[in-house]
Design a protein around this motif. Sequence first.
Motif, PDB file in Angstrom:
ATOM      1  N   HIS A 382       0.890  -1.297   0.317  1.00 51.56           N
ATOM      2  CA  HIS A 382      -0.256   0.050  -0.654  1.00 51.56           C
ATOM      3  C   HIS A 382       0.772   1.284  -0.116  1.00 51.56           C
ATOM      4  O   HIS A 382       1.787   0.434   0.690  1.00 51.56           O
ATOM      5  N   PHE A 417      -7.892  -2.515   3.551  1.00 51.71           N
ATOM      6  CA  PHE A 417      -7.310  -4.194   2.567  1.00 51.71           C
ATOM      7  C   PHE A 417      -6.846  -5.371   2.991  1.00 51.71           C
ATOM      8  O   PHE A 417      -5.927  -5.618   4.432  1.00 51.71           O
ATOM      9  N   GLY A 445     -10.431   0.652  -0.283  1.00 48.78           N
ATOM     10  CA  GLY A 445     -10.239  -0.805   0.108  1.00 48.78           C
ATOM     11  C   GLY A 445     -11.743  -1.532  -0.469  1.00 48.78           C
ATOM     12  O   GLY A 445     -12.436  -0.927  -1.150  1.00 48.78           O
TER      13      GLY A 445
END
Length: 518
Positions: A382, A417, A445
């Motif tokens: 990320h 996530f 997400g």
Amino acid sequence: MSIQIAILLAILAGLTLPALISGWIVIWGKERHLAVEQQKLDLQRITNTLALNLRDPVWNKNPSAIKDLVEAAFTSPDINKIEIFEGNKSIFLKDLSSRKIGSVVTTAQPILYQGELLGRVEVALDSGYLDADFLRRIKNYSGSIALQVIFSLIIILILLYYRFVKPLHQLAIDADRLALGNFSTPIRWARDDELGYLAERLEVTRNTLNQLLAKLAEKNIQLHHELLERKKTEQLILDLNESLERKVEVRTQELNQSQSELVRSEKLAALGSLVAGIAHELNTPIGNALLVSTSFLDRSQKFSEMYQAGLVKRSSLEDYSANSIEAGQLIIQNLNNAAELISSFKQVAVDQSSDKRRRFDTKSFINEVLATLHHLIKKTPHNIEVELEADIIMDSYPGALGQVITNFFTNALSHGFESDAAGVIRIQLRNLSDKELEFSFSDNGSGIAPENINRIFDPFFTTKFGQGGSGLGLNIVYNIVHDILGGTIEVESQSHTDTYTRFIVRLPKVAPYANEQK
């Protein structure tokens, strides 16, 4: 007005007025017309007689004879005026207009002597005496009618009293007795007329009311027992409610205490995670500095041995000098990195463990918090995108704001996530006005399900119950934003296509002082 008086007035009006009106029509209408006609005939007769008797006195011009004839005519009280003309000249006049009491009727008759016109005589007649006579007759007639009416009224009054008023009065006494609640005395009447029927109906009403009162008394006794039972039940309910309220109060205190402990645990866990992250981040620069310093120490020991053995050459000295400078620069660079991390950790740790307010630059503070959280995302795919406006100064609670950012960050990583796909966390800060700013935290997400969007700020609500989620993360954020920082928080999310979650926090630049903890 009583019924008796109303009946008497109706009878009086019904008997007297028609009699008076009919009598007036008869006397003043028909008979007066006949009398007036008779008066006119009498006037014509008197005039003709005077004209006939005055021929010789007028022809002979004898005033005394004329006067005697006129005086003889005035014996009638109706005569008002007599005037005699010779040609067009008045030769004699007697006028008694001063005694006139009504209207005057005048007639004339020529005076002829052997077919020759000598003059004329005019006679005026006063109709007032006729009118007075008729008024006297009407008064007599009215008095007679009045006596008849009074006599009739006395008879009617006696009949009404004994046949109507007195029985009605007795019925009123019986009705008053019923109104006072005396239903034991019966109403007995021996009459076959309407009043007897009314008394019979009143007796039926008395019996019905007596039965209803008996039923009502039974119902009252039953209601009294039910009321006693209801009061007992209500008292039992009150006692149960008091007991329940006490239990709820105790449970609420225990829950608040548990929630406070959980919040404190969340803060300590965040602080522990911060310490672990900082320790991990410090390992690299300090390890590098240690490696360089160890290598530099080995080189220095070898250079010292060469110097003592007299083997130091110019090239060896230059090489040692260059390596020393490079080693010093590397050591200083890594130690500076470690110092910056320690400084950030020190400030963030102090803020998160303290509830004191202070003035701070918002952009610098957010960057310090993100530096302490960098270890959480360092080994993930990320990325973090930061858009922070500069020169936004806050007089607020940095520890509370840091807790909000930390909870947003951990919530995104643990709930947003869940797959291995690379995600983006975007943090934005912008100035709204001189008194307000907007801070937003978003991620792309998995988003929040529509059925959960209105519950995410509820305490102990979590979609990972039993998997390490306490359900207090976003509840703590909501309470901090509203109760400590004095702002508002909104959430936008989509959990189908183009999923995202975005928290929008609007804060005053100067937090409310009422929320300051001493």
